[in-house]
Every structure is written in structure tokens, then in C-alpha cells.
Design an enzyme around this catalytic site. Sequence first.
Site, PDB file in Angstrom:
ATOM      1  N   PRO A  74       0.822  -1.222   0.000  1.00 24.79           N
ATOM      2  CA  PRO A  74       0.000   0.000   0.000  1.00 24.79           C
ATOM      3  C   PRO A  74       0.852   1.267   0.000  1.00 24.79           C
ATOM      4  CG  PRO A  74      -0.820  -1.589   1.610  1.00 24.79           C
ATOM      5  CD  PRO A  74       0.506  -2.113   1.137  1.00 24.79           C
ATOM      6  N   SER A  75       0.235   2.339  -0.475  1.00 28.71           N
ATOM      7  CA  SER A  75       0.835   3.681  -0.484  1.00 28.71           C
ATOM      8  C   SER A  75       2.112   3.738  -1.319  1.00 28.71           C
ATOM      9  CB  SER A  75       1.133   4.152   0.951  1.00 28.71           C
ATOM     10  OG  SER A  75      -0.041   4.153   1.737  1.00 28.71           O
ATOM     11  N   ARG A  76       2.250   2.786  -2.234  1.00 32.25           N
ATOM     12  CA  ARG A  76       3.429   2.718  -3.101  1.00 32.25           C
ATOM     13  C   ARG A  76       4.724   2.498  -2.309  1.00 32.25           C
ATOM     14  NH1 ARG A  76      -0.397   2.035  -5.851  1.00 32.25           N
ATOM     15  NH2 ARG A  76      -0.801   2.909  -7.914  1.00 32.25           N
ATOM     16  N   LEU A  77       4.607   2.017  -1.077  1.00 31.46           N
ATOM     17  CA  LEU A  77       5.784   1.685  -0.278  1.00 31.46           C
ATOM     18  C   LEU A  77       6.095   0.201  -0.486  1.00 31.46           C
ATOM     19  CD1 LEU A  77       5.060   3.709   2.994  1.00 31.46           C
ATOM     20  CD2 LEU A  77       6.469   4.345   1.021  1.00 31.46           C
TER      21      LEU A  77
END
Length: 210
Positions: A186-189
Site C-alpha cells: 500500500p501507499s506505493r511503499l
Amino acid sequence: MSIADLRQKYERNVLLESQLASDPITQFSNWFEEARQGEILEPNAMIVSTVSAEGKPSSRTVLLKGFDQEGLVFFTSYESRKGKDLSSNPNISALFCWLPLQRQVHINGHVVKLSEEASTEYFNSRPEDSRIGAWASIQSQPITRAELEARELHFKEKFGSDIPKPPYWGGYLIVPETIEFWQGRPSRLHDRIKYSKGNDGNWTFTRLSP
């Protein structure tokens, strides 16, 4: 919706150091089996990138036909664009993209040709139509559909069911130097773990920033 607004949530899985195999081929084998069991269309499809003698890159999709601790194997015409690229520059990149699992595997290394015996053994295991196709296709060269089908018919009549391996056709072993495993988060992490092979032949891994 514009292209810029196309987004997916990545939250199916995680990739933690505690989960990793000690070597990347074992890790790849684990992920590949999950991709195969996940009913992904052609999980062995990989995007192979090469660079010509003039420094121009090109990419195409080929099929992985085997792997072990030595590396990964695929087959092609040595006279194709990728074959000509690799004859002058053996460096190669391969990418597996398993979107339903939100995973990628990125491999950098170099190639060595398989022996004639190994290439012939695999060629003889292929379906008859695929063996004829290796003769009919002048890979990467301009051709009309009519010419291609005429060549197919010509070689069917010439060889019958006893189809030899073309002298210009064979396998490559991709000898990996780095292998990176990417897991969407998630969240591009995202999780990115990169294995690198040292001069002593041993593998080490490190986490990369997404």
C-alpha cells in the site's frame, strides 16, 4: 477517467527479510510455483531486453524453458534481432511480471549459449508444428503472410515428421548477476529485495527503497 487516474491498490502480500530463501534461485522457484498454481496465463513468460552493438535497446517476450542454480534457459533463433544483439553484447535483462500476485522479478546478467546437444534435445521435444515454425520463420526479417505460409508448407513437404534442428537455432543460459524481487504494498511503499552475486560466488541481499 484519464490514464493518469488509473490506479490499483497493492495489498495482497508482503516480502520481509525473514521470509527470504538464502539464495535467489530458491526464492524464484518458490514464487514461480505460486504463480503457476495461481492460474496465471503463461507464468513462464518473461520480457527479455538486449542492447545492440550500436547501443540501441530492444525488448520482447519469450518463454522460460528451465532454470536451476546455474541460471535460466530460453530458446530462439541466433539470427534474430536478440541473437545478433547478444552476439556482440552478452549482457541481458529479464523481467517476470505477475500482476495478479502484485509481483515482479527482475534479473540482470549475461548469457552463454547452450551446447548443441542440449539445444537439439529440447528441439526434438517440441511439437511438430513448432519445429516446422523454426524453419519457416526468418525471425525478425520482413516477410508477407503468404510467404511465411509458403515456407511452412515447403518445409513440411521437405522434412515430413523427421524435422532436424536448424543450425541457427538454440538455447541461451542467462547467468544472473543480480535478481530483484518486487512485492506491491500500500501507499506505493513496495517491498524490493535485491540479491547480488559476489566474486566468491555467494549471494547477499539488501532492501531497496521503492
